[in-house]
Motif scaffolding. Sequence first.
Motif, PDB file in Angstrom:
ATOM      1  N   GLU A 132       0.857  -1.340   0.118  1.00 25.73           N
ATOM      2  CA  GLU A 132      -0.077  -0.039  -0.139  1.00 25.73           C
ATOM      3  C   GLU A 132       0.747   1.355   0.036  1.00 25.73           C
ATOM      4  O   GLU A 132       0.344   2.179  -0.029  1.00 25.73           O
ATOM      5  CB  GLU A 132      -0.896   0.104   1.115  1.00 25.73           C
ATOM      6  N   PRO A 134       2.883   2.661  -2.195  1.00 30.29           N
ATOM      7  CA  PRO A 134       3.064   3.781  -3.358  1.00 30.29           C
ATOM      8  C   PRO A 134       1.486   4.551  -3.254  1.00 30.29           C
ATOM      9  O   PRO A 134       1.517   5.706  -3.787  1.00 30.29           O
ATOM     10  CB  PRO A 134       2.720   2.786  -4.543  1.00 30.29           C
ATOM     11  N   SER A 135       0.383   3.910  -2.838  1.00 34.44           N
ATOM     12  CA  SER A 135      -0.805   4.753  -2.570  1.00 34.44           C
ATOM     13  C   SER A 135      -0.730   5.871  -1.615  1.00 34.44           C
ATOM     14  O   SER A 135      -1.003   6.948  -1.549  1.00 34.44           O
ATOM     15  CB  SER A 135      -1.875   3.784  -2.092  1.00 34.44           C
ATOM     16  N   ALA A 136       0.111   5.574  -0.462  1.00 33.13           N
ATOM     17  CA  ALA A 136       0.331   6.341   0.612  1.00 33.13           C
ATOM     18  C   ALA A 136       1.248   7.598   0.103  1.00 33.13           C
ATOM     19  O   ALA A 136       1.157   8.563   0.304  1.00 33.13           O
ATOM     20  CB  ALA A 136       0.954   5.848   1.863  1.00 33.13           C
ATOM     21  N   LYS A 138       1.421   8.603  -2.852  1.00 32.32           N
ATOM     22  CA  LYS A 138       0.547   9.584  -3.656  1.00 32.32           C
ATOM     23  C   LYS A 138      -0.295  10.420  -3.067  1.00 32.32           C
ATOM     24  O   LYS A 138      -0.435  11.659  -3.265  1.00 32.32           O
ATOM     25  CB  LYS A 138      -0.298   8.824  -4.490  1.00 32.32           C
ATOM     26  N   LEU A 139      -0.915   9.902  -1.737  1.00 26.14           N
ATOM     27  CA  LEU A 139      -1.504  10.765  -0.883  1.00 26.14           C
ATOM     28  C   LEU A 139      -0.668  11.933  -0.390  1.00 26.14           C
ATOM     29  O   LEU A 139      -1.196  13.124  -0.392  1.00 26.14           O
ATOM     30  CB  LEU A 139      -2.170  10.170  -0.090  1.00 26.14           C
ATOM     31  N   GLU A 142      -0.365  14.584  -3.056  1.00 33.96           N
ATOM     32  CA  GLU A 142      -1.602  15.329  -3.202  1.00 33.96           C
ATOM     33  C   GLU A 142      -1.952  16.123  -2.218  1.00 33.96           C
ATOM     34  O   GLU A 142      -2.509  17.290  -2.308  1.00 33.96           O
ATOM     35  CB  GLU A 142      -2.754  14.302  -3.463  1.00 33.96           C
ATOM     36  N   ASP A 169      11.237   0.976  -4.749  1.00 38.82           N
ATOM     37  CA  ASP A 169       9.863   1.604  -4.898  1.00 38.82           C
ATOM     38  C   ASP A 169       9.815   2.851  -3.999  1.00 38.82           C
ATOM     39  O   ASP A 169       9.084   3.844  -4.699  1.00 38.82           O
ATOM     40  CB  ASP A 169       9.160   0.546  -4.075  1.00 38.82           C
ATOM     41  N   HIS A 173      10.475   8.229  -4.793  1.00 40.49           N
ATOM     42  CA  HIS A 173       9.615   9.316  -4.215  1.00 40.49           C
ATOM     43  C   HIS A 173      10.302   9.855  -2.913  1.00 40.49           C
ATOM     44  O   HIS A 173       9.625  10.438  -2.018  1.00 40.49           O
ATOM     45  CB  HIS A 173       8.600   8.371  -3.843  1.00 40.49           C
ATOM     46  N   ASP A 260      -1.448   3.735   4.022  1.00 41.62           N
ATOM     47  CA  ASP A 260      -2.476   4.777   3.096  1.00 41.62           C
ATOM     48  C   ASP A 260      -3.510   5.027   3.852  1.00 41.62           C
ATOM     49  O   ASP A 260      -3.959   6.381   3.723  1.00 41.62           O
ATOM     50  CB  ASP A 260      -2.780   4.308   1.527  1.00 41.62           C
ATOM     51  N   GLU A 261      -4.338   4.136   4.453  1.00 40.61           N
ATOM     52  CA  GLU A 261      -5.483   4.380   5.298  1.00 40.61           C
ATOM     53  C   GLU A 261      -5.151   5.126   6.450  1.00 40.61           C
ATOM     54  O   GLU A 261      -5.794   5.960   6.933  1.00 40.61           O
ATOM     55  CB  GLU A 261      -6.155   3.183   5.563  1.00 40.61           C
ATOM     56  N   LYS A 264      -4.955   8.806   5.319  1.00 43.03           N
ATOM     57  CA  LYS A 264      -6.266   9.400   5.066  1.00 43.03           C
ATOM     58  C   LYS A 264      -7.057   9.634   6.339  1.00 43.03           C
ATOM     59  O   LYS A 264      -7.618  10.727   6.544  1.00 43.03           O
ATOM     60  CB  LYS A 264      -7.176   8.227   4.520  1.00 43.03           C
TER      61      LYS A 264
END
Length: 269
Positions: A132, A134-136, A138-139, A142, A169, A173, A260-261, A264
């Motif tokens: 997860e 990569p999704s984190a 990205k957040l 953003e 990975d 970033h 990632d969660e 959020k």
Amino acid sequence: MLYTLSRVKYEKPERRETYSQKIVTKLLDTGLMAAKTVIAFDLYGTLLSTESIAHELAKLYGEDKAKSIAALWRRYQLEYTWRINSMGEYKSFSEITRNALGHAVAEHRLTISAKDTDTAMRSYDALQVFPEIPSALKLLEEHSDTVEAYIFSNGTGEMVLNSVKTSPDLGPHAMRFKALISVHKLGFFKPDKRAYSHLVEEVGKQGEEGDVWLVSANPFDIVGARASGLKAAFIDRAGKGWIDRLDEKRVPSFIAPGVDEAVKSILKY
């Protein structure tokens, strides 16, 4: 100590306020500018998976034994930091990691050469991220205008920089993080309260510990942060919930199934 992600050299944070910084401070004081949310991420076991080291160990001992050795290596790596903290002594995280490998291998009644130990240690420079992450990242990208992200680790500055910058990975970033903060120069490890005080100082939040978030998959890290007044998000990938019973008052601010969660939830907190 605080390190930028573009160099290994230690850089002492600037303490003198510039004219622009004074303006920003004034805007913050008057409520005309919102302060950024400060999030510190643990590295090993939270962003990077130490289980991926088993691939390197499998070349020496086969897949079955490699998984067991990798798990024991991580266990003794952490155990050694706690033991040496209690003894009031210090060895670098790199040295402790090397010694823990020898312990894990010996427990299997196996041996490892100095050369193979060096090779295994270099595997820390190519650890895989959890699915997860990569999704984190990205957040974080953003919300870069409202979030100030750091990496906070027991590792030496050089060890952590190498792990981050050469990770296939995480490396691309790396600049999503303002800086990495290592406890190495302090001479003790997390969860010593002084480690979290150091974090708070480095991110400029002295006296505002409750405004700093720690994201970690390590229960000892969560309890240490909470005991020091920080907010903390526990990453529970195993889905077991919070089962640590050292101190039932020092529990996570919330539990998330992945980083990632957690990000959020912090943004909504």
